[in-house]
Design an enzyme around this catalytic site. Structure first.
Site, mmCIF file in Angstrom:
data_model
loop_
_atom_site.group_PDB
_atom_site.id
_atom_site.type_symbol
_atom_site.label_atom_id
_atom_site.label_comp_id
_atom_site.label_asym_id
_atom_site.label_seq_id
_atom_site.Cartn_x
_atom_site.Cartn_y
_atom_site.Cartn_z
ATOM 1 N N ASN A 73 0.704 -1.238 0.109
ATOM 2 C CA ASN A 73 0.025 -0.088 0.021
ATOM 3 C C ASN A 73 0.781 1.178 0.049
ATOM 4 O O ASN A 73 0.497 2.258 -0.659
ATOM 5 C CB ASN A 73 -0.945 0.068 1.096
ATOM 6 C CG ASN A 73 -0.345 -0.252 2.371
ATOM 7 O OD1 ASN A 73 0.702 -0.809 2.664
ATOM 8 N ND2 ASN A 73 -0.905 0.293 3.362
ATOM 9 N N GLY A 89 2.147 -5.811 7.754
ATOM 10 C CA GLY A 89 1.039 -6.631 6.914
ATOM 11 C C GLY A 89 -0.040 -7.133 7.795
ATOM 12 O O GLY A 89 -0.242 -6.445 8.834
ATOM 13 N N SER A 90 -0.457 -8.221 7.355
ATOM 14 C CA SER A 90 -1.867 -8.604 7.891
ATOM 15 C C SER A 90 -1.446 -9.548 9.449
ATOM 16 O O SER A 90 -0.326 -9.794 9.583
ATOM 17 C CB SER A 90 -2.543 -9.821 7.145
ATOM 18 O OG SER A 90 -1.480 -10.923 7.203
ATOM 19 N N GLU A 145 4.018 -4.216 12.272
ATOM 20 C CA GLU A 145 3.028 -3.314 12.420
ATOM 21 C C GLU A 145 1.874 -4.000 11.334
ATOM 22 O O GLU A 145 1.976 -4.267 10.373
ATOM 23 C CB GLU A 145 3.539 -2.119 11.474
ATOM 24 C CG GLU A 145 2.858 -0.830 11.666
ATOM 25 C CD GLU A 145 1.635 -0.587 10.762
ATOM 26 O OE1 GLU A 145 0.335 -1.117 11.189
ATOM 27 O OE2 GLU A 145 1.732 -0.334 9.636
ATOM 28 N N CYS A 185 -3.185 1.542 6.609
ATOM 29 C CA CYS A 185 -3.173 0.922 8.043
ATOM 30 C C CYS A 185 -4.205 1.553 9.038
ATOM 31 O O CYS A 185 -4.658 1.037 9.686
ATOM 32 C CB CYS A 185 -1.870 0.487 8.519
ATOM 33 S SG CYS A 185 -1.095 -0.649 7.440
#
Length: 483
Positions: free
Chosen positions: A161, A237-238, A257, A291
């Site tokens: 992103n 990421g996830s 994060e 995020c």
């Protein structure tokens, strides 16, 4: 079209290991998320090539550890200069590989320049402290101090992103602190990382310090995380992938994060006209693939109706289309699969009392900016991370009720509150269980030198150059006995 982009179609994109381009046996096509056209062919590394990159970083760690701070700062400053000269080219790369509208891509490049600038400055400010040993009876006659030493090889795994700036948030402080890096960029956005690696080479970074390895996360990422020579893993990421990294990392340091479903509280005393544009940016910039994107709004019942009406009208006025069009505000999500997932979540709301006041469908393959009201907390759009241009707006009777709703989440990255009541602002800053509270702003606010990170399933550790350097160094104590 820039020289770098012209060359993309003519040449395959190789790995960058030990200062050299390294070919692989397998290459995969990289497609535009917007048009579907093939951009270029990307090298697919295997475990052996990943370990080769780790080996290069491991052997270069001594060179970086001994490099004086001013030299590390000079290299980072040269990257700043080079990136300023090629800023338009960098923005086009981001836009083509991620479908980020060019206006936001230019903003990302500007932030990336600042991030490397902050890194250059912080390289000169890494220091310890003196310890008053004679404060203890057993410490009389001793003096001591702490120093910060580079940790060694850092494995960096970055998302799609913000493919240039989130690379900078890992590479910048790592180099400032005297570390070496093995970087695995997101599979959809490797070009930004390869572009930056070229700039670092031109700026004089020694071979082996920054290695870029593209390929499947299950192969490349796992090899990085599991190698004992890698002393720290920094990942954005996830939550599911982050938890897996934490489980495999052993005693390595980790900065994770992860996800969020960031919320905004709007108090009853707010002038709605003054906050609409900011809320639009918070919710819909980069298609909501941020995020800290504004996903939940809790508006006081006195202003709820006005906010929903004006927010809906503004959302419907956003231009949808080609990311390279300077007027485009909303373009394609990173993949068709992501669009299908979100459409399924929107469909789920139709069996509830929720109302779709804007969007909710595709327009030329692009998800329209979507606003949903009266959404139950159990709906995926409320309790999970949408990572799409979707906002849920619910009515509350008080700030206290709103804070309860905000905190009723697996996540806790950032939250915001608009209020003219000092007591309510202080109460929110104290009671919101998140990593950052934004008073009179949306939760989507971030500048690159601030400490950034969350609680709960939003992750561990902090980014922001000074704070990342603390994570990327080891504290050593030195004690002199004068007796």
């Amino acid at each position: 079209m820039s020289k770098f982009l012209n060359e993309l179609k003519l040449t395959k994109q190789d790995l960058m290991i030990n200062g050299e381009k390294v070919e692989t046996d397998n290459y995969a096509p990289l497609y535009s998320p917007y048009s579907g056209e093939e951009i270029t062919q990307i090298a697919m590394a295997d475990k052996a090539l990943t370990l080769q990159a780790v080996d290069a970083a491991y052997h270069a760690r001594g060179v970086m550890a001994k490099m004086p701070a001013y030299q590390r700062a000079e290299i980072l400053e040269k990257v700043v200069v080079l990136l300023k000269l090629r800023a338009d080219e960098a923005a086009e790369i981001i836009s083509r590989e991620s479908a980020k509208p060019i206006a936001f891509a230019k903003g990302e490049v500007a932030r990336t320049i600042e991030t490397y600038k902050f890194s250059a400055e912080e390289a000169k400010r890494i220091h310890g402290e003196t310890i008053p040993f004679d404060a203890a009876t057993g410490g009389v006659g001793r003096i001591g101090y702490t120093v910060r030493e580079p940790i060694g090889v850092i494995g960096a795994i970055t998302p799609f992103n913000f493919p240039m700036n989130l690379v900078a948030h890992k590479v910048g402080p790592a180099i400032a602190a005297g570390n070496t890096i093995v970087l695995k960029p997101a599979s959809q956005t490797p070009l930004s990382a390869l572009f930056i690696a070229e700039l670092f080479e031109e700026a004089g970074l020694p071979a082996g310090v920054l290695n870029v390895v593209t390929g499947p996360g299950g192969i490349v990422g796992d090899a990085i995380v599991e190698d004992d020579r890698v002393r720290m893993v920094t990942f954005t990421g996830s939550p599911s992938v982050g938890i897996g990294i934490r489980n495999k990392a052993g005693l390595k340091k980790t900065t994770l994060e992860l996800g969020s479903n960031s919320a905004l509280i709007i108090d009853k005393d707010i002038n709605i006209d003054e906050i609409i544009d900011r809320c639009i940016m918070g919710a819909f910039s980069n298609q909501g693939q941020v995020c800290i994107s504004l996903q939940r709004v809790y508006a006081h019942e006195d202003v709820y109706g006005e906010f929903v009406a004006k927010f809906t009208e503004a959302a419907k006025g956003l231009k949808i289309g080609d990311p390279l069009d300077p007027d485009t505000y909303i373009s394609a999500l990173i993949s068709k699969g992501e669009a299908e997932r979100v459409l399924g979540w929107i469909e789920e709301t139709k069996d509830s009392d929720a109302t779709i006041t804007a969007g909710g469908k595709l327009q030329g393959g692009i998800l329209e900016p979507t606003i949903i009201t009266d959404a139950d907390h159990s709906l995926k759009l409320s309790c999970q991370e949408a990572f799409a241009p979707i906002v849920v707006v619910n009515k509350v009777r008080s700030v206290e009720e709103a804070i309860e709703q905000v905190n009723d989440s697996r996540f806790g990255l950032q939250a915001g509150i608009y209020t003219n009541n000092v007591k309510n602002a202080l109460y929110a800053s104290r009671e919101l269980h998140v990593g950052g509270v934004m008073i009179n702003d949306v939760p989507t606010f971030r500048v690159d030198q601030m400490p950034y990170g969350g609680v709960k399933e939003s992750g561990t550790g902090r980014e922001g150059i000074k704070y990342a350097i603390e994570e990327m160094t080891e504290l050593k104590l030195v004690v002199w006995n004068q007796n």
